[in-house]
Design a protein around this motif. Structure first.
Motif, mmCIF file in Angstrom:
data_model
loop_
_atom_site.group_PDB
_atom_site.id
_atom_site.type_symbol
_atom_site.label_atom_id
_atom_site.label_comp_id
_atom_site.label_asym_id
_atom_site.label_seq_id
_atom_site.Cartn_x
_atom_site.Cartn_y
_atom_site.Cartn_z
ATOM 1 N N GLY A 174 1.880 -4.686 -11.131
ATOM 2 C CA GLY A 174 1.675 -3.566 -11.459
ATOM 3 C C GLY A 174 2.637 -2.413 -11.122
ATOM 4 O O GLY A 174 2.939 -2.525 -9.677
ATOM 5 N N ASP A 175 3.256 -1.473 -11.819
ATOM 6 C CA ASP A 175 4.083 -0.620 -11.251
ATOM 7 C C ASP A 175 3.425 0.529 -10.349
ATOM 8 O O ASP A 175 4.065 0.981 -9.312
ATOM 9 C CB ASP A 175 4.763 0.363 -12.401
ATOM 10 N N TYR A 176 2.051 0.573 -10.441
ATOM 11 C CA TYR A 176 1.507 1.549 -9.332
ATOM 12 C C TYR A 176 1.654 0.886 -8.041
ATOM 13 O O TYR A 176 1.531 1.630 -7.021
ATOM 14 C CB TYR A 176 0.132 1.802 -9.885
ATOM 15 N N LEU A 177 1.459 -0.357 -8.044
ATOM 16 C CA LEU A 177 1.592 -0.954 -6.616
ATOM 17 C C LEU A 177 3.205 -0.708 -5.874
ATOM 18 O O LEU A 177 3.145 -0.511 -4.693
ATOM 19 C CB LEU A 177 1.334 -2.379 -6.475
ATOM 20 N N THR A 178 4.079 -0.788 -6.852
ATOM 21 C CA THR A 178 5.492 -0.751 -6.222
ATOM 22 C C THR A 178 5.603 0.791 -6.094
ATOM 23 O O THR A 178 6.375 1.227 -4.722
ATOM 24 C CB THR A 178 6.509 -0.775 -7.483
ATOM 25 N N THR A 179 4.977 1.684 -6.805
ATOM 26 C CA THR A 179 5.138 3.079 -6.271
ATOM 27 C C THR A 179 4.535 3.328 -4.989
ATOM 28 O O THR A 179 4.638 4.353 -4.147
ATOM 29 C CB THR A 179 4.440 3.985 -7.366
ATOM 30 N N ALA A 180 3.307 2.636 -4.812
ATOM 31 C CA ALA A 180 2.455 3.122 -3.506
ATOM 32 C C ALA A 180 3.465 2.182 -2.532
ATOM 33 O O ALA A 180 3.367 3.128 -1.444
ATOM 34 C CB ALA A 180 1.027 2.285 -3.713
ATOM 35 N N ARG A 181 4.147 1.518 -2.457
ATOM 36 C CA ARG A 181 4.779 0.825 -1.329
ATOM 37 C C ARG A 181 5.951 1.710 -1.116
ATOM 38 O O ARG A 181 6.335 1.958 0.043
ATOM 39 C CB ARG A 181 5.343 -0.605 -1.667
ATOM 40 N N ALA A 182 6.720 2.240 -2.237
ATOM 41 C CA ALA A 182 7.571 3.279 -2.175
ATOM 42 C C ALA A 182 7.223 4.584 -1.296
ATOM 43 O O ALA A 182 8.146 5.198 -0.746
ATOM 44 C CB ALA A 182 8.259 3.742 -3.440
ATOM 45 N N LYS A 183 6.055 5.030 -1.337
ATOM 46 C CA LYS A 183 5.539 6.034 -0.678
ATOM 47 C C LYS A 183 5.254 5.778 0.700
ATOM 48 O O LYS A 183 4.912 6.629 1.482
ATOM 49 C CB LYS A 183 4.225 6.657 -1.219
ATOM 50 N N VAL A 201 -2.124 -0.763 0.603
ATOM 51 C CA VAL A 201 -1.759 -0.843 -0.743
ATOM 52 C C VAL A 201 -2.701 -2.004 -1.312
ATOM 53 O O VAL A 201 -3.397 -1.969 -2.531
ATOM 54 C CB VAL A 201 -0.579 -1.444 -1.068
ATOM 55 N N ARG A 202 -3.237 -3.351 -0.941
ATOM 56 C CA ARG A 202 -4.122 -4.001 -1.127
ATOM 57 C C ARG A 202 -5.333 -3.356 -1.250
ATOM 58 O O ARG A 202 -6.183 -3.746 -2.344
ATOM 59 C CB ARG A 202 -4.039 -5.303 -0.246
ATOM 60 N N ARG A 203 -5.884 -2.909 -0.131
ATOM 61 C CA ARG A 203 -7.224 -2.283 0.021
ATOM 62 C C ARG A 203 -7.494 -1.024 -0.913
ATOM 63 O O ARG A 203 -8.645 -0.903 -1.474
ATOM 64 C CB ARG A 203 -7.549 -1.981 1.409
ATOM 65 N N ARG A 204 -6.584 0.025 -0.909
ATOM 66 C CA ARG A 204 -6.875 1.222 -1.794
ATOM 67 C C ARG A 204 -6.659 1.140 -3.258
ATOM 68 O O ARG A 204 -7.247 1.895 -3.857
ATOM 69 C CB ARG A 204 -6.065 2.153 -0.886
ATOM 70 N N HIS A 205 -5.649 0.315 -3.584
ATOM 71 C CA HIS A 205 -5.160 0.133 -4.835
ATOM 72 C C HIS A 205 -5.472 -1.057 -5.535
ATOM 73 O O HIS A 205 -5.892 -0.965 -6.723
ATOM 74 C CB HIS A 205 -3.602 0.381 -4.804
ATOM 75 N N ALA A 206 -5.043 -2.161 -5.086
ATOM 76 C CA ALA A 206 -4.959 -3.362 -5.878
ATOM 77 C C ALA A 206 -6.420 -4.005 -6.209
ATOM 78 O O ALA A 206 -7.026 -4.040 -7.203
ATOM 79 C CB ALA A 206 -4.140 -4.481 -5.126
ATOM 80 N N VAL A 207 -7.152 -4.166 -4.853
ATOM 81 C CA VAL A 207 -8.405 -4.516 -5.031
ATOM 82 C C VAL A 207 -9.365 -3.716 -5.813
ATOM 83 O O VAL A 207 -9.971 -4.350 -6.870
ATOM 84 C CB VAL A 207 -8.896 -4.873 -3.583
ATOM 85 N N PRO A 208 -9.457 -2.484 -5.679
ATOM 86 C CA PRO A 208 -10.409 -1.774 -6.697
ATOM 87 C C PRO A 208 -10.210 -1.955 -8.306
ATOM 88 O O PRO A 208 -10.911 -2.120 -8.914
ATOM 89 C CB PRO A 208 -10.253 -0.193 -6.328
ATOM 90 N N ASN A 209 -8.716 -1.915 -8.634
ATOM 91 C CA ASN A 209 -8.589 -2.250 -9.768
ATOM 92 C C ASN A 209 -9.035 -3.490 -10.385
ATOM 93 O O ASN A 209 -8.813 -3.972 -11.676
ATOM 94 C CB ASN A 209 -7.053 -2.075 -10.344
ATOM 95 N N ALA A 210 -8.731 -4.686 -9.481
ATOM 96 C CA ALA A 210 -9.222 -5.982 -9.728
ATOM 97 C C ALA A 210 -10.573 -6.547 -9.833
ATOM 98 O O ALA A 210 -11.076 -7.474 -10.081
ATOM 99 C CB ALA A 210 -8.398 -6.917 -8.763
ATOM 100 N N LEU A 211 -11.394 -5.468 -9.391
ATOM 101 C CA LEU A 211 -12.913 -5.631 -9.330
ATOM 102 C C LEU A 211 -13.724 -5.656 -10.551
ATOM 103 O O LEU A 211 -14.678 -6.350 -10.565
ATOM 104 C CB LEU A 211 -13.768 -4.566 -8.341
ATOM 105 N N LEU A 212 -13.180 -5.360 -11.698
ATOM 106 C CA LEU A 212 -14.020 -5.212 -12.771
ATOM 107 C C LEU A 212 -14.362 -6.440 -13.281
ATOM 108 O O LEU A 212 -15.797 -6.760 -13.515
ATOM 109 C CB LEU A 212 -13.281 -4.491 -13.998
#
Length: 350
Positions: free
Chosen positions: A247-256, A263-274
């Protein structure tokens, strides 16, 4: 020259949504809930019908099974059939069954001569203790290992973890339970017997000693359930997280400047939980059903062992009541998962 006035800007509400949007979202969610409740009601009705006809095709005569080994005349067999209502036409048996079930009366057990509801209530705590502990352990283990495997996909650790999970998932639970009994209860080679072969307690302990005794008896059956059950959660979580990692949002999070763990804990894992939420709730639905094979192998006094005893007769009211409880728990957990989805992902149900 006519002075023009600039219209004042509308102040957005605190939640960022216009009132109409909020109202429409609530109405959409209520429609979504109504649809899921209607689906659950239809499923329960299907369970009610299936539970009656399914077990009447099971080979065996309940009356002859209960009188096995005792001389019984034809008149006595006929009297027992009248007592249990087995001499009535099938449609009348079905009507009586539905009427009682809808009022919470699950009938009287043939072999135990006790109300089915009371028998279920007596055995339920043992099943909740065993399978509830196992579900919590293997769900947490599967989520943790699945996340680590996906984040380091292709590594030796990922291949090892996935290979072990697939191997254990393909192993029949009763066979693994028997191996654990032979190895760690009876003793094999240099490994001494360290755990009980079955049961829930020794019967001579009280207080803290009783708790320790029950925990000692739980080790092997819980280990069996965890070894077989954690793989499914691991594989679902791994697959879901791999889908999110591009996802682009992970690239953006790393760029910040966020660290990889953040990145894994705050962004990737919550979106993968469904998808994993569905799996966790299904596992919770299995808590009421327990594991029939594992409880039978380890002589655990829960609903699974009770179902096996009832099916061997067959004790029709008891197997029907247990079937309704097992299926009802699954339907309830799936309903709760469906109702939770829109809270995790607002796009669901809109």
């Amino acid at each position: 020259m006519t002075a023009t006035t600039t219209p004042a800007k509308a102040v957005p509400p605190a939640d960022g949504l216009p009132p109409a949007g909020r109202g429409g979202g609530v109405r959409a969610y209520l429609r979504y809930v109504a649809g899921r409740l209607a689906g659950a009601a239809v499923s329960l009705l299907a369970v009610l019908v299936t539970g009656f006809f399914l077990f009447r095709i099971v080979p065996g005569d309940p009356v002859r099974a209960m009188t096995h080994g005792r001389p019984t005349s034809a008149e006595q067999l006929a009297a027992l059939r009248r007592q249990f209502g087995l001499d009535q036409p099938l449609w009348q048996q079905f009507a009586d069954y539905c009427g009682k079930a809808l009022t919470g009366d699950l009938g009287m057990s043939y072999q135990f001569h006790a109300p089915v509801g009371e028998l279920i209530v007596q055995k339920l705590p043992a099943t909740l203790l065993l399978t509830g502990t196992a579900v919590v352990v293997y769900s947490a283990l599967g989520l943790w290992l699945g996340t680590r495997s996906a984040w380091r996909h292709g590594s030796p650790g990922d291949r090892l973890t996935t290979g072990v999970a697939l191997t254990l998932w393909s192993v029949p639970s009763f066979w693994l339970g028997l191996l654990l009994i032979i190895t760690f209860a009876v003793g094999a080679g240099p490994v001494p017997g360290m755990f009980p072969t079955g049961g829930m307690e020794s019967g001579d302990a009280t207080g803290l000693a009783y708790i320790a005794d029950v925990a000692h008896h739980m080790v092997l059956p819980v280990l069996t359930l965890v070894a077989v059950g954690y793989a499914q959660t691991l594989l679902v979580m791994r697959s879901s997280l791999l889908d999110e990692m591009g996802g682009d949002y992970l690239t953006t999070a790393r760029a910040k400047g966020l660290r990889d763990d953040a990145v894994r804990r705050r962004h990737a894992v919550p979106n993968a939980l469904l998808p994993t939420v569905t799996m966790v709730f299904i596992n919770l639905g299995h808590v009421a059903a327990g594991s029939i094979l594992v409880e039978t192998v380890f002589s655990w006094p829960g609903l699974g062992g009770l179902f096996y005893q009832a099916l061997s007769v067959p004790d029709l009211p008891l197997v029907q009541g247990l079937f309704m409880v097992f299926a009802g728990a699954m339907i309830l957990m799936n309903l709760l998962a469906d109702l939770l989805y829109p809270l995790l992902d607002p796009r669901v149900g809109r």
